[in-house]
Structures are given as C-alpha cells and as structure tokens.
Design a protein around this motif. Sequence first.
Motif, PDB file in Angstrom:
ATOM      1  N   ASP A  75      -3.832  18.182  10.155  1.00 47.40           N
ATOM      2  CA  ASP A  75      -3.828  18.413   8.709  1.00 47.40           C
ATOM      3  C   ASP A  75      -2.748  17.620   7.978  1.00 47.40           C
ATOM      4  OD1 ASP A  75      -5.976  20.137   8.908  1.00 47.40           O
ATOM      5  OD2 ASP A  75      -4.751  21.961   8.822  1.00 47.40           O
ATOM      6  N   ALA A  76      -1.733  17.176   8.687  1.00 46.18           N
ATOM      7  CA  ALA A  76      -0.643  16.426   8.054  1.00 46.18           C
ATOM      8  C   ALA A  76      -0.865  14.916   8.119  1.00 46.18           C
ATOM      9  CB  ALA A  76       0.684  16.772   8.716  1.00 46.18           C
ATOM     10  N   ARG A  77      -1.725  14.460   8.988  1.00 45.86           N
ATOM     11  CA  ARG A  77      -1.900  13.013   9.166  1.00 45.86           C
ATOM     12  C   ARG A  77      -2.293  12.272   7.899  1.00 45.86           C
ATOM     13  NH1 ARG A  77      -4.575  12.797  15.207  1.00 45.86           N
ATOM     14  NH2 ARG A  77      -2.744  13.689  16.203  1.00 45.86           N
ATOM     15  N   PRO A  78      -3.274  12.770   7.118  1.00 44.99           N
ATOM     16  CA  PRO A  78      -3.630  12.018   5.898  1.00 44.99           C
ATOM     17  C   PRO A  78      -2.461  11.875   4.933  1.00 44.99           C
ATOM     18  CG  PRO A  78      -5.316  13.642   6.409  1.00 44.99           C
ATOM     19  CD  PRO A  78      -4.158  13.912   7.326  1.00 44.99           C
ATOM     20  N   GLN A  79      -1.616  12.905   4.854  1.00 45.43           N
ATOM     21  CA  GLN A  79      -0.461  12.831   3.958  1.00 45.43           C
ATOM     22  C   GLN A  79       0.557  11.808   4.449  1.00 45.43           C
ATOM     23  OE1 GLN A  79       0.786  16.915   2.669  1.00 45.43           O
ATOM     24  NE2 GLN A  79      -0.854  17.425   4.111  1.00 45.43           N
ATOM     25  N   LEU A  80       0.775  11.762   5.754  1.00 41.76           N
ATOM     26  CA  LEU A  80       1.709  10.775   6.297  1.00 41.76           C
ATOM     27  C   LEU A  80       1.145   9.365   6.190  1.00 41.76           C
ATOM     28  CD1 LEU A  80       3.159  12.596   9.430  1.00 41.76           C
ATOM     29  CD2 LEU A  80       4.106  12.454   7.124  1.00 41.76           C
ATOM     30  N   GLU A  81      -0.154   9.216   6.383  1.00 40.68           N
ATOM     31  CA  GLU A  81      -0.787   7.907   6.210  1.00 40.68           C
ATOM     32  C   GLU A  81      -0.641   7.430   4.771  1.00 40.68           C
ATOM     33  OE1 GLU A  81      -4.731   8.703   7.594  1.00 40.68           O
ATOM     34  OE2 GLU A  81      -4.167   8.477   9.701  1.00 40.68           O
ATOM     35  N   ALA A  82      -0.840   8.345   3.815  1.00 40.04           N
ATOM     36  CA  ALA A  82      -0.682   7.989   2.398  1.00 40.04           C
ATOM     37  C   ALA A  82       0.757   7.600   2.092  1.00 40.04           C
ATOM     38  CB  ALA A  82      -1.129   9.148   1.514  1.00 40.04           C
ATOM     39  N   ALA A  83       1.714   8.340   2.665  1.00 43.74           N
ATOM     40  CA  ALA A  83       3.125   8.015   2.447  1.00 43.74           C
ATOM     41  C   ALA A  83       3.454   6.646   3.016  1.00 43.74           C
ATOM     42  CB  ALA A  83       4.017   9.085   3.075  1.00 43.74           C
ATOM     43  N   LYS A  84       2.947   6.360   4.204  1.00 44.86           N
ATOM     44  CA  LYS A  84       3.212   5.053   4.815  1.00 44.86           C
ATOM     45  C   LYS A  84       2.594   3.932   3.994  1.00 44.86           C
ATOM     46  CE  LYS A  84       3.229   2.502   9.079  1.00 44.86           C
ATOM     47  NZ  LYS A  84       3.037   2.555  10.520  1.00 44.86           N
ATOM     48  N   LYS A  85       1.407   4.169   3.489  1.00 42.64           N
ATOM     49  CA  LYS A  85       0.754   3.149   2.649  1.00 42.64           C
ATOM     50  C   LYS A  85       1.553   2.923   1.367  1.00 42.64           C
ATOM     51  CE  LYS A  85      -3.609   2.038   0.437  1.00 42.64           C
ATOM     52  NZ  LYS A  85      -4.961   2.520   0.110  1.00 42.64           N
ATOM     53  N   ARG A  86       2.060   4.016   0.794  1.00 44.16           N
ATOM     54  CA  ARG A  86       2.801   3.940  -0.469  1.00 44.16           C
ATOM     55  C   ARG A  86       4.177   3.320  -0.289  1.00 44.16           C
ATOM     56  NH1 ARG A  86       2.280   8.935  -1.428  1.00 44.16           N
ATOM     57  NH2 ARG A  86       4.322   9.620  -0.720  1.00 44.16           N
ATOM     58  N   MET A  87       4.901   3.698   0.794  1.00 39.42           N
ATOM     59  CA  MET A  87       6.291   3.261   0.954  1.00 39.42           C
ATOM     60  C   MET A  87       6.502   2.233   2.051  1.00 39.42           C
ATOM     61  SD  MET A  87       8.334   6.861   0.458  1.00 39.42           S
ATOM     62  CE  MET A  87       7.591   7.632   1.883  1.00 39.42           C
ATOM     63  N   GLY A  88       5.513   2.095   2.938  1.00 36.57           N
ATOM     64  CA  GLY A  88       5.665   1.158   4.040  1.00 36.57           C
ATOM     65  C   GLY A  88       6.192   1.801   5.313  1.00 36.57           C
ATOM     66  N   PHE A  89       6.586   3.066   5.244  1.00 39.82           N
ATOM     67  CA  PHE A  89       7.090   3.789   6.409  1.00 39.82           C
ATOM     68  C   PHE A  89       7.007   5.280   6.125  1.00 39.82           C
ATOM     69  CE2 PHE A  89      10.584   3.275   3.542  1.00 39.82           C
ATOM     70  CZ  PHE A  89      11.354   4.420   3.657  1.00 39.82           C
ATOM     71  N   VAL A  90       7.146   6.081   7.151  1.00 47.63           N
ATOM     72  CA  VAL A  90       7.191   7.535   7.014  1.00 47.63           C
ATOM     73  C   VAL A  90       8.653   7.953   7.124  1.00 47.63           C
ATOM     74  CG1 VAL A  90       6.522   9.738   8.056  1.00 47.63           C
ATOM     75  CG2 VAL A  90       4.878   7.856   7.979  1.00 47.63           C
ATOM     76  N   THR A  91       9.156   8.647   6.123  1.00 47.28           N
ATOM     77  CA  THR A  91      10.550   9.083   6.168  1.00 47.28           C
ATOM     78  C   THR A  91      10.746  10.137   7.251  1.00 47.28           C
ATOM     79  OG1 THR A  91      10.282  10.893   4.581  1.00 47.28           O
ATOM     80  CG2 THR A  91      10.799   8.699   3.674  1.00 47.28           C
ATOM     81  N   THR A  92      11.960  10.256   7.733  1.00 42.11           N
ATOM     82  CA  THR A  92      12.279  11.265   8.733  1.00 42.11           C
ATOM     83  C   THR A  92      12.021  12.664   8.181  1.00 42.11           C
ATOM     84  OG1 THR A  92      13.941   9.812   9.696  1.00 42.11           O
ATOM     85  CG2 THR A  92      14.098  12.162  10.243  1.00 42.11           C
ATOM     86  N   LEU A  93      12.371  12.894   6.939  1.00 42.07           N
ATOM     87  CA  LEU A  93      12.142  14.207   6.335  1.00 42.07           C
ATOM     88  C   LEU A  93      10.652  14.548   6.321  1.00 42.07           C
ATOM     89  CD1 LEU A  93      13.239  16.706   4.964  1.00 42.07           C
ATOM     90  CD2 LEU A  93      13.140  15.470   2.796  1.00 42.07           C
TER      91      LEU A  93
END
Length: 67
Positions: free
Chosen positions: A15-33
């Motif tokens: 359930d969290a993967r789409p949100q992390l994928e969107a964050a990576k697309k938006r920022m270029g990486f997934v933050t530790t937080l």
Amino acid sequence: MAEFTVYDETDAPADARPQLEAAKKRMGFVTTLNGVMAESPELLAATTPCRSSSTSRRCRATPSTPC
C-alpha cells in the motif's frame, strides 16, 4: 534504542509503494523519513504533501489514491 526499517519503492509494504514511487519521481529519491513512515501507509499518506497534476491546489493522498 529503537531500530526502524527504512523502505524504498521496491521493498515497502504494497500500500505504500505507489506513494514512494511518486515521491521518487517528484524528488529523484525517497527520503529516509518517508522510507520509515512507509511501515504505515496511512501515516505516509497523511504526511505526504502532494499537488494535483492539473492545478496547484493540494490534494489528499490515501493509500489507495497516492499523489
């Protein structure tokens, strides 16, 4: 001391993967937080800022409808 798992878009709960994928697309990486908060997709959705693709207004992310 507490230890936390830090997830990325490939190993996070489903359930969290789409949100992390969107964050990576938006920022270029997934933050530790965000990686730690992925343990709870509801928490991640509640704290993830997002914007509608057609407007600059904020939208509400949920585990089933990520940014």
